[in-house]
Design a protein around this motif. Structure first.
Motif, PDB file in Angstrom:
ATOM      1  N   ALA A 157       0.843  -1.195   0.000  1.00 19.19           N
ATOM      2  CA  ALA A 157       0.000   0.000   0.000  1.00 19.19           C
ATOM      3  C   ALA A 157       0.873   1.236   0.000  1.00 19.19           C
ATOM      4  O   ALA A 157       1.876   1.303   0.698  1.00 19.19           O
ATOM      5  N   THR A 158       0.496   2.243  -0.769  1.00 21.24           N
ATOM      6  CA  THR A 158       1.247   3.497  -0.803  1.00 21.24           C
ATOM      7  C   THR A 158       0.738   4.406   0.307  1.00 21.24           C
ATOM      8  O   THR A 158      -0.373   4.219   0.821  1.00 21.24           O
ATOM      9  N   PRO A 159       1.519   5.429   0.670  1.00 20.22           N
ATOM     10  CA  PRO A 159       1.025   6.408   1.653  1.00 20.22           C
ATOM     11  C   PRO A 159      -0.285   7.055   1.204  1.00 20.22           C
ATOM     12  O   PRO A 159      -1.141   7.360   2.034  1.00 20.22           O
ATOM     13  N   GLY A 160      -0.440   7.259  -0.092  1.00 21.21           N
ATOM     14  CA  GLY A 160      -1.677   7.831  -0.595  1.00 21.21           C
ATOM     15  C   GLY A 160      -2.873   6.928  -0.362  1.00 21.21           C
ATOM     16  O   GLY A 160      -3.950   7.374   0.042  1.00 21.21           O
ATOM     17  N   GLU A 161      -2.683   5.622  -0.599  1.00 22.82           N
ATOM     18  CA  GLU A 161      -3.757   4.664  -0.346  1.00 22.82           C
ATOM     19  C   GLU A 161      -4.083   4.604   1.139  1.00 22.82           C
ATOM     20  O   GLU A 161      -5.255   4.508   1.528  1.00 22.82           O
TER      21      GLU A 161
END
Length: 337
Positions: A157-161
């Motif tokens: 998971a990305t920080p944005g997600e």
């Protein structure tokens, strides 16, 4: 005569039955409008937080929130708090001006004795107070303690997600706890729409840079890191004007010179004024003044074209879903020009 007496007796018996029936109906109505009415409604709800599943009472009466992402939402929903960290809350928060809400202070030296003395039914932890989770659970063993901190890296998971999913999950969880499901759904819908509008407004080629201004200094906010600008590179697919190795999520930004920022020549500059949200800051200089008066930035494209987006002044202490909706709407309106 005997027949007459029998008739009178039957009439009295019927009246007694009717009276008993009415009393039964009244009692039934009373029970339906009172405690029995709650029997069809859940008195608790299971919430998934940063540590697992927690059973939380629905509509708890004695609530403490330590999470800066919840203050505005709870205030808008009319939720009463018994205590909160007023030193790290927006000055215009209704909780700050309410003398009945006890002040826990700040996350560096919190007065946790207030938490224990308040005997809360629910304590909401997150953000700055996440490190006190275990200590608070010991202080209030009979309370439901939930940690809504979603700055936790998930595999793949990305920080944005994390930010998008975290806001949605936390908002829906609060909706379940306080019986505000419709309000929570509306906030999430507004959040999704603001994201889509901001995505559509970006042309895909302009370079972007986020900075944080504190104490008259400009700090570089690295792509993908931090709590405000960083995750947005993932969400909107922005092209960074500058990337560095070993970037941090420090709230003051990374140690990058203004000259280096200028040399990267971003098309867009995103600014967070950290001091504007902290009323106790004595050396504060408005971020707009700092940016405008920086000789090194005069020829930067973002400055010369006026392509600057400022976060709401209280963003540093009010990182609510409402704040991010406002940020995204501002981005959509500004980038589209």
């Amino acid at each position: 005569m005997r027949k007459f007496k029998l008739t009178v007796f039957l009439a009295i018996f019927v009246l007694m039955l009717v009276a008993c029936s009415n009393a039964s109906n009244e009692n039934g109505e009373t029970a339906t409008n009172g405690q029995e009415s709650n029997s069809t409604e859940a008195s608790t709800v299971d919430i998934t937080d940063a540590h697992g599943t927690v059973t939380v009472p629905v509509n708890p009466k004695k609530v403490i929130s330590l999470d800066s992402r919840t203050f505005e939402t709870l205030a808008d929903w009319g939720i009463k708090l018994v205590a909160a960290p007023k030193d790290v809350m927006p000055a215009d928060s209704p909780y700050v001006s309410d003398d009945s809400v006890q002040n826990i202070g700040n996350h560096r030296e919190p007065n946790l004795e207030i938490v224990a003395a308040a005997d809360p039914e629910l304590v909401i932890i997150g953000q700055r107070f996440a490190g006190y989770y275990d200590e608070i659970k010991k202080l209030v063993p009979n309370a439901a303690v939930i940690d809504l901190n979603f700055d936790v890296s998930e595999e793949a998971a990305t920080p944005g997600e994390n930010l998008v999913n975290g806001f949605k999950d936390a908002t829906n969880s609060l909706g379940k706890i306080f019986d505000k499901n419709e309000e929570a759904e509306q906030l999430v819908a507004d959040f999704d729409k603001a994201i889509e509008d901001a995505k559509s407004a970006y042309n895909g080629s302009d370079t972007v840079m986020g900075v944080e201004v504190a104490g008259g200094n400009i700090g570089f906010s690295a792509p993908h890191f931090g709590r405000v600008w960083g995750p947005m590179y993932d969400i909107f697919g922005w092209k960074p004007a500058l990337e560095i190795e070993n970037a941090t999520s420090d709230h003051k930004g990374d140690e990058i010179s203004v000259e280096a920022i200028a040399q990267s020549n971003p098309d867009w500059l995103l600014v967070l004024d950290r001091d504007a949200a902290v009323s106790s800051t004595t050396d504060a200089v408005p971020a707009q003044d700092v940016i405008n008066n920086s000789a090194a930035l005069k020829k930067v494209t973002a400055i010369s074209k006026g392509q600057i987006v400022y976060a709401p002044n209280d963003t540093y202490t009010n990182e609510s879903i409402q704040t991010f909706i406002e940020v995204f709407e501002n981005l959509a309106n500004t980038l589209a020009k």
